[in-house]
Design an enzyme around this catalytic site. Structure first.
Site, PDB file in Angstrom:
ATOM      1  N   GLU A   1     -10.257 -67.657 -14.594  1.00  0.00           N
ATOM      2  CA  GLU A   1     -11.637 -67.584 -15.072  1.00  0.00           C
ATOM      3  C   GLU A   1     -12.078 -66.156 -15.332  1.00  0.00           C
ATOM      4  O   GLU A   1     -12.846 -65.887 -16.263  1.00  0.00           O
ATOM      5  CB  GLU A   1     -12.576 -68.264 -14.076  1.00  0.00           C
ATOM      6  CG  GLU A   1     -12.493 -69.771 -14.074  1.00  0.00           C
ATOM      7  CD  GLU A   1     -11.251 -70.320 -13.371  1.00  0.00           C
ATOM      8  OE1 GLU A   1     -10.568 -69.539 -12.662  1.00  0.00           O
ATOM      9  OE2 GLU A   1     -10.955 -71.512 -13.530  1.00  0.00           O
TER      10      GLU A   1
ATOM     11  N   PHE B   1     -14.883 -76.287 -14.140  1.00  0.00           N
ATOM     12  CA  PHE B   1     -15.901 -76.739 -13.185  1.00  0.00           C
ATOM     13  C   PHE B   1     -16.661 -75.500 -12.723  1.00  0.00           C
ATOM     14  O   PHE B   1     -16.060 -74.448 -12.520  1.00  0.00           O
ATOM     15  CB  PHE B   1     -15.256 -77.411 -11.961  1.00  0.00           C
ATOM     16  CG  PHE B   1     -14.665 -78.762 -12.248  1.00  0.00           C
ATOM     17  CD1 PHE B   1     -15.398 -79.920 -11.986  1.00  0.00           C
ATOM     18  CD2 PHE B   1     -13.393 -78.884 -12.774  1.00  0.00           C
ATOM     19  CE1 PHE B   1     -14.855 -81.162 -12.256  1.00  0.00           C
ATOM     20  CE2 PHE B   1     -12.848 -80.122 -13.043  1.00  0.00           C
ATOM     21  CZ  PHE B   1     -13.575 -81.279 -12.786  1.00  0.00           C
TER      22      PHE B   1
ATOM     23  N   PRO C   1     -14.491 -66.543  -9.573  1.00  0.00           N
ATOM     24  CA  PRO C   1     -13.639 -65.377  -9.907  1.00  0.00           C
ATOM     25  C   PRO C   1     -14.208 -64.557 -11.063  1.00  0.00           C
ATOM     26  O   PRO C   1     -13.927 -63.367 -11.161  1.00  0.00           O
ATOM     27  CB  PRO C   1     -12.304 -66.019 -10.315  1.00  0.00           C
ATOM     28  CG  PRO C   1     -12.301 -67.343  -9.640  1.00  0.00           C
ATOM     29  CD  PRO C   1     -13.733 -67.788  -9.617  1.00  0.00           C
TER      30      PRO C   1
ATOM     31  N   HIS D   1     -15.179 -79.638  -6.788  1.00  0.00           N
ATOM     32  CA  HIS D   1     -15.501 -80.179  -8.114  1.00  0.00           C
ATOM     33  C   HIS D   1     -16.926 -80.720  -8.144  1.00  0.00           C
ATOM     34  O   HIS D   1     -17.235 -81.622  -8.896  1.00  0.00           O
ATOM     35  CB  HIS D   1     -14.510 -81.281  -8.509  1.00  0.00           C
ATOM     36  CG  HIS D   1     -13.095 -80.796  -8.608  1.00  0.00           C
ATOM     37  ND1 HIS D   1     -12.289 -80.663  -7.515  1.00  0.00           N
ATOM     38  CD2 HIS D   1     -12.380 -80.367  -9.687  1.00  0.00           C
ATOM     39  CE1 HIS D   1     -11.108 -80.206  -7.893  1.00  0.00           C
ATOM     40  NE2 HIS D   1     -11.137 -80.005  -9.214  1.00  0.00           N
TER      41      HIS D   1
END
Lengths: 327, 454
Positions: free
Chosen positions: A60, A83, A89, A129
């Site tokens: 990410e 998600f 990150p 999630h």
């Protein structure tokens, strides 16, 4: 007007923006041939090719970093985070780079970047999630934070986000992707980033919500209408910048306020709404400002009964509305 | 003969007091004027002396109890004298702390208990509505949690209240310009009218060329010597007129008056007023220039505290409280309601209090303690078009600020000519207390506060 699901509205918005502006491209995990984990980009790879629908590594930080660089270069990236739970990150890229660039370059460099991220629980997604992370980003001047609650707004707001010269964090209620259906105007339209929407006018109390919780609040308000309690529901839509005027106007009318969100209660978005009301609508208040949110536990539990305990739902919201109406 | 000790009325608007401590015990001998009780009210804490010599026969009100003025506290007499029933309270016809003959007895506690039903929690919006529409909440039925009075209850009550008793003032937040007292008007922009409208046209002189209306022919007018002088009338001098006359003479005789004149550019103040007027109106206050002048005076008094003082023959009394009086013109004279502790109030608080005092000054509904205790006075003589004036000091204060009419005037700023809303400000001060240099320092602080308003 055609009826469609929220995810179809998101897809249509991206499709139209990709067709309208060559500078627009999409990048993220599995957004290419796979069409994204929720199929938000289904068919776009075939239509626009690998140069504009770009599969990314599972990183990410890299997705958003590439987006910031491309935006500075003059492109209009749409970065998909699979998600919202995995956006962390990229926090440094979003908060330290995207949000501050315009300010630190004295207005010379713009970051016209959109970060899309499905958020929220109630889908048996467990700890990683299900998260609601909007409060982290709504705290950062330099970002715009948008959460649509219905297909019409999702399409119109996403198109506005793509065209906005600033970085926009666009959270989509994933539980509502296929659950929430609604009519979407035909042809070109946008919904402006900023204004909240009074989705149900009422006299007795004001309820503020966004995303999935707004959908639940409308349901609960419908239940209470049968009991003679007239609830006003305000869909905040844009969390930052916050539409103070709409919040104040509603409470100056009703005198009572409930904020519903599925993030953890403490330090959540509802705290800011409550503070605005205490500060600027004190003499209009007829009851304490109430918040209904998830308990302060580290994550949405995987166990189904615990997940139900964690998540606000129409029954819990209706109970909170009744209590406030009776105050 | 037994002497009754009753709760005295310890101030103009003080209707009850708390017995904080008995300084004598039951059965103890007391001399007349011995300190007997410590009494605490919302205004003062004081000792009440014994009204008679004798023995403290009976104490009716224990320490920590609050009773209304006039309630029986104790009986002093000789041992063995008959005592009144324990729960009886003589309500003294007049105060002074002593009632030798018990009047029609009434139970003090019963009286205070039946006085008011407990209204429970009053929410901010209910308090605001009750204040705006002058609703007696005792009359409103509560339907909220635990019988709490809700906003809807007040609205329902207002809806059913007969129109006659309903004050026609939802516009209380923003009264029409005509309803404001003259000294409140400048903030409404009255003074921005063209000067020819603001000031009466100069009287037409007979010698002026070509009068618009033809003068009647002078033929046949009798010679001046035939004029009968018109009889003069005496106007009786009494009441407020007499008090004002005495006060003015005393002030001029005792205090050597000196006046210094400054001028201020009100651009910043007007910009702030324009930007905030609506918000203040939403908060229930009409924002006018007076609030800014009071706030600026507070800032200047803090910068030069000696202006907030009083001359006495031996010493200068430096006042700690900043109580700002505002001269209000009435038909029969002048009244000066006082904004107490003005330094502790925000602009909103000042505006609200000024609105309230102005409204009640107009309605002759000020309480005596609201026109006393001022430490500095502002007079807004500019209302009548006066540019600057030399008002008389409101004794026993040291200085009075005169505010002239605001006018757009041409001023030179950085060697360029500009049109600015200007006002002349005068400080008339007591030269016994301070000299010109300090007065000018005060006025510099005042004009700076106005000109740099943010």
């Amino acid at each position: 007007m055609p009826e469609m699901t929220l995810i179809e509205a998101v897809r249509q918005a991206m499709d139209e923006e990709l067709a309208r502006d060559d500078r627009v491209f999409v990048t993220g995990e599995d957004v290419g041939r796979r069409g994204g984990v929720f199929r938000a980009t289904l068919g776009l790879f075939e239509k626009y090719g690998p140069g504009r629908i770009i599969d990314s590594p599972l990183a990410e930080l890299s997705i958003v970093g590439i987006g910031v660089g491309a935006a500075l270069y003059g492109l209009r990236p749409i970065c998909e985070i699979q998600f919202a739970d995995f956006i962390h990150p990229a926090f440094n890229q979003i908060v330290n780079e995207a949000a501050k660039m315009y300010y630190r370059s004295n207005g010379e460099w713009l970051v016209p970047l959109v970060i899309r991220a499905p958020y929220g629980g109630g889908i048996s997604g467990g700890l990683y999630h299900s998260q609601s992370v909007e409060a982290f980003f709504a705290h950062v001047p330099g970002l715009k934070v948008v959460i649509p609650s219905n297909p019409r707004d999702a399409k119109g707001l996403l198109k506005s986000a793509v065209r906005d010269p600033n970085p926009v964090v666009f959270f989509e209620p994933k539980k509502g992707y296929r659950l929430i259906k609604g009519e979407v105007p035909e042809g070109e339209y946008t919904v402006p980033i900023g204004p909240a929407n009074v989705s149900r006018p009422g006299r007795d109390l004001s309820v503020f919500a966004y995303g999935m919780m707004h959908y639940y609040c409308l349901k609960a308000a419908g239940t209470l209408a049968g009991e003679g309690i007239d609830v006003e529901v305000v869909d905040l839509r844009t969390l930052y910048p916050v539409d103070k005027a709409a919040i104040l106007e509603s409470v100056r009318k009703t005198g009572k306020a409930l904020v519903v969100y599925e993030d953890n209660l403490t330090m959540g978005y509802g705290a800011e709404v409550a503070a605005i009301l205490a500060d600027e609508a004190f003499t209009s208040l007829d009851a304490p400002v109430k918040r209904l949110a998830a308990p302060d536990v580290p994550a949405v539990p995987f166990s189904h009964p615990f997940q139900e305990w964690f998540m606000p739902n129409p029954d819990k919201i209706a109970a909170a509305m009744r209590e406030l109406a009776a105050y | 003969m037994a002497t009754y000790v009753i709760m005295p009325q310890l101030g103009e608007s003080v209707v009850e007091g708390t017995v904080s401590k008995w300084l004598k015990r039951e059965g103890e001998a007391v001399n007349e004027y011995d300190p007997l009780i410590e009494v605490n009210t919302d205004k003062v804490d004081t000792e009440v002396p014994s009204p008679a010599a004798g023995t403290l026969l009976k104490v009716y009100v224990p320490e920590g109890t609050t009773v209304t003025a006039g309630a029986l506290l104790a009986v002093i007499g000789q041992p063995g004298e008959p005592l009144p029933a324990a729960d009886n309270t003589p309500l003294a016809a007049d105060s002074g702390g002593v009632a030798h003959t018990p009047a029609a007895a009434e139970p003090a506690r019963a009286a205070s208990a039946q006085r008011q039903r407990d209204l429970g929690f009053i929410s901010p919006v209910v308090a605001k509505l009750a204040s705006e529409f002058q609703v007696d909440l005792q009359q409103v039925t509560g339907t909220g949690h635990g019988g709490r009075i809700t906003k809807k209850d007040v609205q329902a009550y207002l809806g059913q209240r007969p129109a006659a008793s309903a004050p026609a003032q939802p516009a209380a937040a923003a009264p029409a310009l005509d309803e404001l007292p003259p000294w409140e008007k400048p903030g409404e922009g009255d003074l921005f009218r063209p000067t020819e409208l603001q000031f009466a046209a100069p009287p037409q002189l007979a010698s002026s060329a070509a009068p618009a209306i033809p003068l009647p022919s002078t033929k046949g007018v009798p010679p001046a010597s035939d004029f009968q002088p018109l009889a003069s009338d005496f106007i009786p001098v009494e009441g407020m007129r007499k008090l004002i006359a005495e006060h003015m003479v005393r002030s001029k005789r005792n205090a050597p008056h000196v006046t210094t004149v400054f001028e201020a550019d009100l651009s910043s103040v007007l910009a702030h007023l324009t930007a905030n007027k609506d918000q203040f109106a939403r908060d229930g206050a009409t924002l006018t220039l007076t609030a800014y002048f009071v706030a600026a005076a507070v800032a200047a008094l803090k910068a030069v505290p000696i202006v907030n003082s009083q001359w006495t023959d031996e010493k200068i009394l430096l006042k700690r409280e900043l109580n700002i009086g505002m001269a209000v013109a009435l038909d029969e004279g002048l009244i000066v309601p006082v904004v107490r502790c003005a330094d502790e109030k925000s602009l909103l608080g000042l505006a609200r209090e000024i609105n309230d005092l102005a409204r009640r000054a107009r309605a002759r509904a000020l309480r005596p303690d609201e026109v006393q205790g001022g430490t500095f006075t502002i007079t807004n003589h500019g209302v009548g078009g006066s540019l600057f004036a030399t008002p008389i000091i409101n004794q026993p204060q040291t200085a009075i600020l005169g505010v002239g009419a605001m006018q757009k005037r041409v001023v030179v700023i950085n060697d360029a000519i500009a049109i600015r809303p200007m006002v002349y400000l005068t400080l008339t001060f007591d030269h016994r207390v301070l000299d010109g240099a300090l007065a000018d320092r005060f006025m510099s602080a005042l004009t700076a506060a106005l000109q740099d308003w943010r």
